[in-house]
Design a protein around this motif. Structure first.
Motif, mmCIF file in Angstrom:
data_model
loop_
_atom_site.group_PDB
_atom_site.id
_atom_site.type_symbol
_atom_site.label_atom_id
_atom_site.label_comp_id
_atom_site.label_asym_id
_atom_site.label_seq_id
_atom_site.Cartn_x
_atom_site.Cartn_y
_atom_site.Cartn_z
ATOM 1 N N ASP A 30 0.838 -1.206 0.000
ATOM 2 C CA ASP A 30 0.000 0.000 0.000
ATOM 3 C C ASP A 30 0.870 1.252 0.000
ATOM 4 O O ASP A 30 0.451 2.317 0.454
ATOM 5 C CB ASP A 30 -0.971 0.007 1.182
ATOM 6 C CG ASP A 30 -0.246 -0.077 2.518
ATOM 7 O OD1 ASP A 30 -0.928 -0.097 3.548
ATOM 8 O OD2 ASP A 30 0.998 -0.112 2.515
ATOM 9 N N ARG A 31 2.097 1.086 -0.508
ATOM 10 C CA ARG A 31 2.994 2.245 -0.581
ATOM 11 C C ARG A 31 3.575 2.316 -1.978
ATOM 12 O O ARG A 31 4.302 1.421 -2.403
ATOM 13 C CB ARG A 31 4.141 2.108 0.418
ATOM 14 C CG ARG A 31 3.705 2.168 1.856
ATOM 15 C CD ARG A 31 4.868 1.859 2.778
ATOM 16 N NE ARG A 31 4.477 2.026 4.177
ATOM 17 C CZ ARG A 31 4.670 3.118 4.879
ATOM 18 N NH1 ARG A 31 5.264 4.142 4.311
ATOM 19 N NH2 ARG A 31 4.279 3.189 6.129
ATOM 20 N N LEU A 49 1.847 7.786 -2.457
ATOM 21 C CA LEU A 49 0.510 7.185 -2.387
ATOM 22 C C LEU A 49 0.556 6.091 -1.337
ATOM 23 O O LEU A 49 1.283 5.108 -1.489
ATOM 24 C CB LEU A 49 0.108 6.608 -3.744
ATOM 25 C CG LEU A 49 0.129 7.612 -4.901
ATOM 26 C CD1 LEU A 49 -0.027 6.883 -6.233
ATOM 27 C CD2 LEU A 49 -0.974 8.646 -4.724
ATOM 28 N N SER A 51 -2.309 4.591 0.415
ATOM 29 C CA SER A 51 -3.484 3.786 0.746
ATOM 30 C C SER A 51 -4.290 3.508 -0.518
ATOM 31 O O SER A 51 -4.162 4.210 -1.529
ATOM 32 C CB SER A 51 -4.363 4.506 1.756
ATOM 33 O OG SER A 51 -4.823 5.733 1.225
ATOM 34 N N ASN A 52 -5.145 2.497 -0.440
ATOM 35 C CA ASN A 52 -5.983 2.176 -1.572
ATOM 36 C C ASN A 52 -6.895 3.351 -1.892
ATOM 37 O O ASN A 52 -7.507 3.932 -0.999
ATOM 38 C CB ASN A 52 -6.821 0.931 -1.267
ATOM 39 C CG ASN A 52 -7.613 0.486 -2.474
ATOM 40 O OD1 ASN A 52 -7.112 0.481 -3.594
ATOM 41 N ND2 ASN A 52 -8.856 0.112 -2.259
ATOM 42 N N ALA A 54 -5.901 6.194 -3.019
ATOM 43 C CA ALA A 54 -5.221 7.483 -2.881
ATOM 44 C C ALA A 54 -5.094 8.143 -4.249
ATOM 45 O O ALA A 54 -4.806 7.489 -5.245
ATOM 46 C CB ALA A 54 -3.842 7.291 -2.257
ATOM 47 N N LYS A 56 -3.399 11.818 -5.911
ATOM 48 C CA LYS A 56 -2.640 13.047 -5.696
ATOM 49 C C LYS A 56 -2.528 13.780 -7.031
ATOM 50 O O LYS A 56 -2.389 13.147 -8.084
ATOM 51 C CB LYS A 56 -1.233 12.737 -5.172
ATOM 52 C CG LYS A 56 -1.194 12.095 -3.797
ATOM 53 C CD LYS A 56 -1.445 13.102 -2.714
ATOM 54 C CE LYS A 56 -1.339 12.486 -1.340
ATOM 55 N NZ LYS A 56 0.050 12.156 -0.979
ATOM 56 N N SER A 64 -2.774 7.891 -9.056
ATOM 57 C CA SER A 64 -3.747 7.174 -8.245
ATOM 58 C C SER A 64 -3.229 5.783 -7.943
ATOM 59 O O SER A 64 -2.340 5.276 -8.623
ATOM 60 C CB SER A 64 -5.096 7.091 -8.972
ATOM 61 O OG SER A 64 -4.960 6.338 -10.156
ATOM 62 N N SER A 72 -1.002 1.354 -10.230
ATOM 63 C CA SER A 72 -1.021 2.804 -10.091
ATOM 64 C C SER A 72 -0.990 3.410 -11.488
ATOM 65 O O SER A 72 -0.378 2.857 -12.391
ATOM 66 C CB SER A 72 0.174 3.299 -9.286
ATOM 67 O OG SER A 72 0.163 4.714 -9.190
#
Lengths: 110, 112
Positions: A30-31, A49, A51-52, A54, A56, A64, A72
């Motif tokens: 999750d990173r 990012l 978390s699920n 996320a 920016k 995402s 991602s």
């Protein structure tokens, strides 16, 4: 073993158009991080990012993270020449150092 | 700027000679890393350190050794340089093992 795949590896973009870069990874994490590298320079952190779901955004770039799909995306809106660079995603899994994709080299032409 | 200095920035060396690259940080990051960057391969992890005298191997560690005798310094040594070790080497630092990493300016090493 964590593997990180980016595609495409090269992207020739036209100014004003939209594009997406994809980053897939092979194990639970999750990173995820996005970096930019200009020719002959070091890597600069763009997005973190953690978390699920996320999302920016910075200027014309939006990143995402979908941890369930292990994916991602880096979306480019209305490409401009200044965005020409190589973009890397990097994934951090439990107990391991960041593993990088091979990078996507973007070239923007008018 | 994460206060990371790599030295030297450029080096040309002969096959078979030992080479040491230095990474120095000023902000007390716990983790330090050495990556190499080659066309078509992206960045690959060589070794990393999670504290003074605590190191671990990465995916391309053969032919390399590291040492960290002080928090601020992380050395990468090529015991006997080979042409396949011609590359750009980046040092990075972070607070946690898989947290955001900050990179030095890189060292371009050419082995002839």
């Amino acid at each position: 073993e964590l593997k990180v795949e980016q595609n495409p590896l090269f992207l020739s973009m036209q100014e004003g158009k939209n594009y997406t870069i994809y980053c897939n990874y092979s194990t639970t994490s999750d990173r995820l991080y996005w970096y930019r590298q200009d020719p002959g320079k070091s890597l600069e952190s763009l997005f973190v990012l953690l978390s699920n779901g996320a999302v920016k955004q910075e200027g014309r770039l939006m990143a995402s993270l979908d941890t369930k799909a292990r994916l991602s995306t880096l979306h480019i809106t209305a490409a401009v020449h200044d965005l020409s660079a190589t973009y890397f995603c990097a994934v951090g899994a439990q107990g391991t150092a960041l593993i990088f994709g091979k990078g996507t080299t973007l070239s923007v032409s008018s | 700027d994460a206060g990371i200095t790599q030295s030297p920035r450029h080096k040309v060396t002969e096959t078979g000679t030992p080479v040491t690259l230095r990474c120095h940080q000023t902000e007390n990051h716990r983790y330090m890393y050495w990556y190499r960057q080659d066309p078509g391969h992206g960045l690959r992890l060589i070794h990393y350190s999670y504290g003074v005298k605590d190191t671990d191997k990465g995916e391309v560690s053969d032919g390399y050794s590291v040492s960290r005798s002080k928090t601020e310094d992380f050395l990468l040594t090529l015991e006997s340089a080979t042409s396949s070790q011609t590359s750009v080497y980046f040092c990075a630092v972070s607070q946690g093992v898989n947290t955001e990493a900050f990179f030095g300016q890189g060292t371009r090493l050419t082995v002839v």
